[in-house]
Design an enzyme around this catalytic site. Structure first.
Site, PDB file in Angstrom:
ATOM      1  N   GLY A   1       0.582  -5.037   0.610  1.00 12.54           N
ATOM      2  CA  GLY A   1      -0.431  -5.020  -0.445  1.00 12.54           C
ATOM      3  C   GLY A   1       0.053  -5.621  -1.751  1.00 12.54           C
TER       4      GLY A   1
ATOM      5  CB  ALA B   1      -0.867  -0.012   1.254  1.00 10.08           C
TER       6      ALA B   1
ATOM      7  CD  GLU C   1       0.707  -5.896   5.658  1.00 13.75           C
ATOM      8  OE1 GLU C   1       1.392  -6.855   6.083  1.00 13.75           O
ATOM      9  OE2 GLU C   1       0.192  -5.887   4.523  1.00 13.75           O
TER      10      GLU C   1
HETATM   11  N1  CAA Z   1       4.668   3.267  -0.203  1.00 11.61           N
HETATM   12  C1  CAA Z   1       5.133   4.443  -0.642  1.00 11.61           C
HETATM   13  N2  CAA Z   1       6.394   4.625  -1.045  1.00 11.61           N
HETATM   14  C2  CAA Z   1       7.228   3.575  -0.992  1.00 11.61           C
HETATM   15  C3  CAA Z   1       6.813   2.321  -0.531  1.00 11.61           C
HETATM   16  C4  CAA Z   1       5.464   2.185  -0.133  1.00 11.61           C
HETATM   17  N3  CAA Z   1       4.952   1.007   0.270  1.00 11.61           N
HETATM   18  N4  CAA Z   1       7.857   1.473  -0.554  1.00 11.61           N
HETATM   19  C5  CAA Z   1       8.893   2.180  -1.040  1.00 11.61           C
HETATM   20  N5  CAA Z   1       8.518   3.448  -1.294  1.00 11.61           N
HETATM   21  C6  CAA Z   1       9.334   4.534  -1.807  1.00 11.61           C
HETATM   22  C7  CAA Z   1      10.342   5.001  -0.767  1.00 11.61           C
HETATM   23  O1  CAA Z   1       9.747   5.909   0.130  1.00 11.61           O
HETATM   24  C8  CAA Z   1      11.403   5.616  -1.643  1.00 11.61           C
HETATM   25  O2  CAA Z   1      10.965   6.900  -2.040  1.00 11.61           O
HETATM   26  P1  CAA Z   1      12.009   8.151  -2.034  1.00 11.61           P
HETATM   27  O3  CAA Z   1      13.083   7.745  -3.018  1.00 11.61           O
HETATM   28  O4  CAA Z   1      11.166   9.292  -2.508  1.00 11.61           O
HETATM   29  O5  CAA Z   1      12.509   8.260  -0.652  1.00 11.61           O
HETATM   30  C9  CAA Z   1      11.378   4.722  -2.882  1.00 11.61           C
HETATM   31  O6  CAA Z   1      10.134   4.058  -2.866  1.00 11.61           O
HETATM   32  C10 CAA Z   1      12.476   3.682  -2.866  1.00 11.61           C
HETATM   33  O7  CAA Z   1      12.374   2.968  -1.646  1.00 11.61           O
HETATM   34  P2  CAA Z   1      13.625   2.707  -0.675  1.00 11.61           P
HETATM   35  O8  CAA Z   1      14.587   3.826  -0.763  1.00 11.61           O
HETATM   36  O9  CAA Z   1      13.085   2.403   0.675  1.00 11.61           O
HETATM   37  O10 CAA Z   1      14.258   1.426  -1.354  1.00 11.61           O
HETATM   38  P3  CAA Z   1      15.158   0.318  -0.643  1.00 11.61           P
HETATM   39  O11 CAA Z   1      15.716  -0.512  -1.737  1.00 11.61           O
HETATM   40  O12 CAA Z   1      16.095   0.925   0.341  1.00 11.61           O
HETATM   41  O13 CAA Z   1      14.104  -0.585   0.205  1.00 11.61           O
HETATM   42  C11 CAA Z   1      12.054  -1.793   0.538  1.00 11.61           C
HETATM   43  C12 CAA Z   1      13.121  -1.329  -0.482  1.00 11.61           C
HETATM   44  C13 CAA Z   1      12.666  -2.780   1.509  1.00 11.61           C
HETATM   45  C14 CAA Z   1      10.939  -2.451  -0.266  1.00 11.61           C
HETATM   46  C15 CAA Z   1      11.543  -0.554   1.297  1.00 11.61           C
HETATM   47  O14 CAA Z   1      11.197   0.454   0.372  1.00 11.61           O
HETATM   48  C16 CAA Z   1      10.338  -0.850   2.136  1.00 11.61           C
HETATM   49  O15 CAA Z   1      10.454  -1.419   3.190  1.00 11.61           O
HETATM   50  N6  CAA Z   1       9.135  -0.398   1.654  1.00 11.61           N
HETATM   51  C17 CAA Z   1       7.903  -0.573   2.403  1.00 11.61           C
HETATM   52  C18 CAA Z   1       7.433  -2.010   2.363  1.00 11.61           C
HETATM   53  C19 CAA Z   1       6.203  -2.169   3.233  1.00 11.61           C
HETATM   54  O16 CAA Z   1       6.236  -1.952   4.420  1.00 11.61           O
HETATM   55  N7  CAA Z   1       5.090  -2.544   2.596  1.00 11.61           N
HETATM   56  C20 CAA Z   1       3.821  -2.707   3.268  1.00 11.61           C
HETATM   57  C21 CAA Z   1       3.066  -1.420   3.205  1.00 11.61           C
HETATM   58  S1  CAA Z   1       1.648  -1.435   4.245  1.00 11.61           S
HETATM   59  C22 CAA Z   1       0.518  -2.339   3.399  1.00 11.61           C
HETATM   60  O17 CAA Z   1       0.721  -2.802   2.315  1.00 11.61           O
HETATM   61  C23 CAA Z   1      -0.790  -2.471   4.138  1.00 11.61           C
HETATM   62  C24 CAA Z   1      -1.782  -3.315   3.460  1.00 11.61           C
HETATM   63  O18 CAA Z   1      -1.780  -4.534   3.536  1.00 11.61           O
HETATM   64  C25 CAA Z   1      -2.885  -2.676   2.771  1.00 11.61           C
END
Ligand code: CAA
Length: 287
Positions: free
Chosen positions: A137, A92, A160
């Site tokens: 998501g 998400a 999450e």
């Molecule tokens: N939402 C919005 N933006 C996101 C994102 C997300 N889920 N995941 C990554 N991004 C963005 C980052 O903020 C970053 O943006 P900026 O360059 O503007 O700062 C860009 O994408 C690149 O991400 P990273 O710099 O973090 O990349 P990385 O290689 O260092 O790490 C990753 C990759 C491990 C996937 C890390 O981005 C991460 O942990 N992302 C979140 C994953 C997560 O927690 N997902 C679950 C979301 S909650 C959900 O999904 C609820 C549900 O069930 C409905």
């Protein structure tokens, strides 16, 4: 074939295969509200495939752009993937969620529930091609496909709880269905990630391929293989399997009996069985 234009998706079509690519690489293809709205539009377009002939035989084509003028099956399967880079879908959109009220968050989750149900209701198979992260998501979106293929770089997880959240796009329902309650609980409570091969050994992934190109080629080949079968039968089989999930065995068998009857009423069944008896290859009319 015209599938419309989108801000966050790329929709391509070749040789019976529609490929829907979520295209927000700058946010690792996270599911913003705009992505979800556009996915809903695409599902709507494909939902009419084969409708008139499969259901009523009234000859009226109620299909959207996915169904051509004579109501046939131009699209025989859908590949769902993310733009090339680090992620299939990183979940998400966390930035959007920071400003949501609980009511807005529920509406957001509900809109994605509708997309996942619409994918499951499509009359053609959907294969999720996961190259890179399928987190939160993203994993939940992949679980709404009929099955998942992955590249070696795929990673799956429901992180999450790291955010003080719970799975919101169907993970608490579909992940246990796919890999069993115990393993789903452990993954959701720990937020651990699975590699492609670990996901494969749990039955979350059907096939692991060395590169993104091989992954997409394998999914297209599977759709083309399925396209040699009766499209009405494949559609009934998909519906039957999805409708039987979560029911008792007796209820599931009722669902199956209804699909079996419906298949008996098709020209595809007549053609398939007659071709077998005549020792020739069937030519399915798709109705
Ligand atoms: N939402 C919005 N933006 C996101 C994102 C997300 N889920 N995941 C990554 N991004 C963005 C980052 O903020 C970053 O943006 P900026 O360059 O503007 O700062 C860009 O994408 C690149 O991400 P990273 O710099 O973090 O990349 P990385 O290689 O260092 O790490 C990753 C990759 C491990 C996937 C890390 O981005 C991460 O942990 N992302 C979140 C994953 C997560 O927690 N997902 C679950 C979301 S909650 C959900 O999904 C609820 C549900 O069930 C409905």
């Amino acid at each position: 074939m015209d599938f419309g234009s989108y801000e966050t998706l790329i929709v391509e079509f070749a040789d019976g295969v529609a490929t829907v690519t979520i295209n927000r690489p700058e946010a690792l293809n996270a599911l913003s509200r705009e992505v979800i709205d556009e996915l809903a539009k695409v599902c709507d377009l494909f939902s009419g495939l084969g409708d008139a002939r499969r259901e009523d035989g009234d000859g009226a084509n109620r299909g959207g752009a996915g169904a051509d003028d004579d109501g046939a099956w131009p699209v025989r399967g859908v590949i769902l993937t993310g733009a090339a880079g680090k992620a299939f879908v990183a979940g998400a959109d966390i930035r959007e969620m920071t400003s949501m009220s609980p009511d807005e968050a529920v509406a957001y989750a509900r809109s994605m529930h509708a997309v996942t149900l619409a994918l499951e209701a499509l009359p053609v198979p959907v294969i999720a091609c996961v190259d890179g992260y399928a987190l939160g998501g993203g994993c939940e979106l992949a679980l709404a496909a009929d099955f998942i293929y992955a590249s070696e770089s795929a990673q799956f997880g429901q992180p999450e709880v790291n955010l003080g959240l719970v799975p919101g796009f169907g993970g608490s329902v579909r992940l246990p269905q796919r890999i069993g309650l115990g393993m789903a609980r452990e993954l959701i409570y720990t937020a651990r990630r699975l590699t492609a091969h670990e996901a494969s050994s749990l039955g979350l992934v059907n096939g692991v391929f060395p590169t993104r190109e091989q992954l997409l080629a394998a999914a297209a080949a599977t759709i083309r293989e399925i396209a040699t079968k009766s499209p009405t039968a494949v559609a009934f089989a998909k519906r039957s399997i999805n409708e039987a999930v979560g029911r008792t065995t007796a209820e599931g068998l009722d669902v199956e009996a209804n699909a079996f009857r419906a298949a008996f009423e098709t020209e595809d069944m007549k053609e398939g069985t007659e071709a077998f008896v005549a020792k020739r290859s069937p030519v399915f009319p798709g109705r």
